[in-house]
Motif scaffolding. Structure first.
Motif, PDB file in Angstrom:
ATOM      1  N   VAL A  94       0.840  -1.198   0.000  1.00  0.00           N
ATOM      2  CA  VAL A  94       0.000   0.000   0.000  1.00  0.00           C
ATOM      3  C   VAL A  94       0.876   1.250   0.000  1.00  0.00           C
ATOM      4  N   ASN A  95       0.514   2.191  -0.845  1.00  0.00           N
ATOM      5  CA  ASN A  95       1.245   3.461  -0.944  1.00  0.00           C
ATOM      6  C   ASN A  95       1.063   4.259   0.337  1.00  0.00           C
ATOM      7  N   TRP A  96       2.134   4.407   1.118  1.00  0.00           N
ATOM      8  CA  TRP A  96       2.047   5.099   2.413  1.00  0.00           C
ATOM      9  C   TRP A  96       1.978   6.617   2.255  1.00  0.00           C
ATOM     10  N   ARG A  97       2.081   7.110   1.030  1.00  0.00           N
ATOM     11  CA  ARG A  97       1.953   8.546   0.788  1.00  0.00           C
ATOM     12  C   ARG A  97       0.492   8.981   0.604  1.00  0.00           C
ATOM     13  N   LYS A 123      -5.678   1.597  -9.574  1.00  0.00           N
ATOM     14  CA  LYS A 123      -6.119   0.296 -10.081  1.00  0.00           C
ATOM     15  C   LYS A 123      -5.088  -0.764  -9.727  1.00  0.00           C
ATOM     16  N   GLY A 124      -5.565  -1.911  -9.301  1.00  0.00           N
ATOM     17  CA  GLY A 124      -4.667  -2.994  -8.919  1.00  0.00           C
ATOM     18  C   GLY A 124      -4.121  -3.711 -10.136  1.00  0.00           C
ATOM     19  N   ALA A 165      -7.377   3.165   2.527  1.00  0.00           N
ATOM     20  CA  ALA A 165      -8.496   2.247   2.776  1.00  0.00           C
ATOM     21  C   ALA A 165      -9.119   1.775   1.469  1.00  0.00           C
ATOM     22  N   ALA A 166      -9.225   2.676   0.492  1.00  0.00           N
ATOM     23  CA  ALA A 166      -9.812   2.309  -0.793  1.00  0.00           C
ATOM     24  C   ALA A 166      -8.988   1.219  -1.478  1.00  0.00           C
ATOM     25  N   VAL A 167      -7.669   1.314  -1.381  1.00  0.00           N
ATOM     26  CA  VAL A 167      -6.791   0.301  -1.972  1.00  0.00           C
ATOM     27  C   VAL A 167      -6.945  -1.035  -1.237  1.00  0.00           C
ATOM     28  N   GLY A 223      -3.327   6.486  -9.584  1.00  0.00           N
ATOM     29  CA  GLY A 223      -4.660   7.070  -9.595  1.00  0.00           C
ATOM     30  C   GLY A 223      -4.699   8.493 -10.118  1.00  0.00           C
ATOM     31  N   THR A 224      -3.730   8.850 -10.958  1.00  0.00           N
ATOM     32  CA  THR A 224      -3.629  10.215 -11.463  1.00  0.00           C
ATOM     33  C   THR A 224      -4.892  10.637 -12.218  1.00  0.00           C
TER      34      THR A 224
END
Length: 275
Positions: free
Chosen positions: A90-93, A187-188, A100-102, A181-182
């Motif tokens: 998970v992107n910690w930024r 998206k996974g 949560a969405a990811v 998500g730019t």
């Protein structure tokens, strides 16, 4: 033990199995004062796999990981692979709602999270309904009130360092990385063993990765430039030096003290080093 065939070597699980058997006492991972051999990392991965299996996880189940660069990431990446579970870094930024969405989109059943991100966890308004177990890494576990939470040490306590023995196929998903998500929601991107082995093999040839490579793992592991690069150097049995945060002074010190031979960084980091 599990027999590693030529084909199996080029899966994420096969990589750690093969090299832990080939060079168990060679140094694999370095982070600050912590140093870990291939055998030690394999044992840690096996205990993660056994803990996940005890909790009912198996082939295709997702394990989310939320922390900056560290050795624990590889415990969960390799541990999940020994069971056929899929790693979701998970992107910690991101903001807590975006994190949560990811996690929700991946339908992860286990979330490994560092105590640095417990405040973000409490702000995740979805409540992470799919997550059954929260494994907390690092000091400060007491600050986590979620009833699903256990410390990493407590979670693996009593689990044997035995390989559960799953042999993944080339088309089995091993990692799920999320886009930035730019232009919409992240998206996974599902990466199979075949995807990773092809990329790692090509990169290994391009960058002349060898068993005496000392790789600096500096880019965030939630990005292919971090995790993909790390696996590339590991695939040849080299040593990986992990940089938790981008610190140009420390980066230069590590090049000298650890005798770094290869690293992958983005232009912004090169500008910081030059400055």
């Amino acid at each position: 033990g599990v027999t590693v065939t030529e084909r199996d070597r080029f899966t994420v699980a096969g990589l750690i199995r093969h090299l832990a058997r080939l060079q168990p006492d060679a140094e694999m991972l370095v982070l600050g004062t912590e140093r870990r051999t291939w055998a030690e990392e394999f044992d840690a991965a096996c205990r993660v796999a056994q803990a996940a299996r005890r909790d009912g996880l198996g082939i295709g189940d997702r394990i989310a990981f939320l922390d900056r660069n560290g050795i624990a990431y590889f415990d969960f990446l390799f541990g999940g692979s020994l069971l056929g579970a899929v790693n979701v870094a998970v992107n910690w930024r991101l903001s807590p709602s975006e994190m949560a969405a990811v996690i929700d989109d991946s339908r992860a059943r286990v979330l490994a999270i560092h105590t640095d991100y417990l405040a973000a966890l409490s702000d995740m308004q979805s409540g992470l309904p799919e997550v059954e177990h929260i494994v907390v890494i690092g000091p400060g576990m007491a600050s986590c009130a979620d009833p699903r939470a256990l410390s990493y040490e407590a979670w693996i306590d009593g689990c044997p360092d035995e390989d559960p023995g799953h042999i993944g196929s080339p088309d089995e998903v091993s990692m799920q990385l999320y886009t930035s998500g730019t232009t919409g929601l992240p998206k996974g991107v599902m990466l199979t063993n075949a995807n990773l082995s092809t990329a790692i093999g090509e990169a290994g040839e391009t960058f002349s990765i060898r068993d005496d490579t000392v790789s600096l793992v500096a880019m965030p592991l939630f990005h292919i430039g971090g995790s993909g690069w790390a696996l590339c150097a590991m695939s040849r049995g080299g040593r990986s030096v992990i940089l938790r945060d981008i610190d140009p002074t420390l980066l230069l010190q590590l090049v000298a003290t650890e005798r770094i031979t290869e690293m992958f960084v983005v232009p912004a980091v090169l500008m910081l080093v030059l400055a």
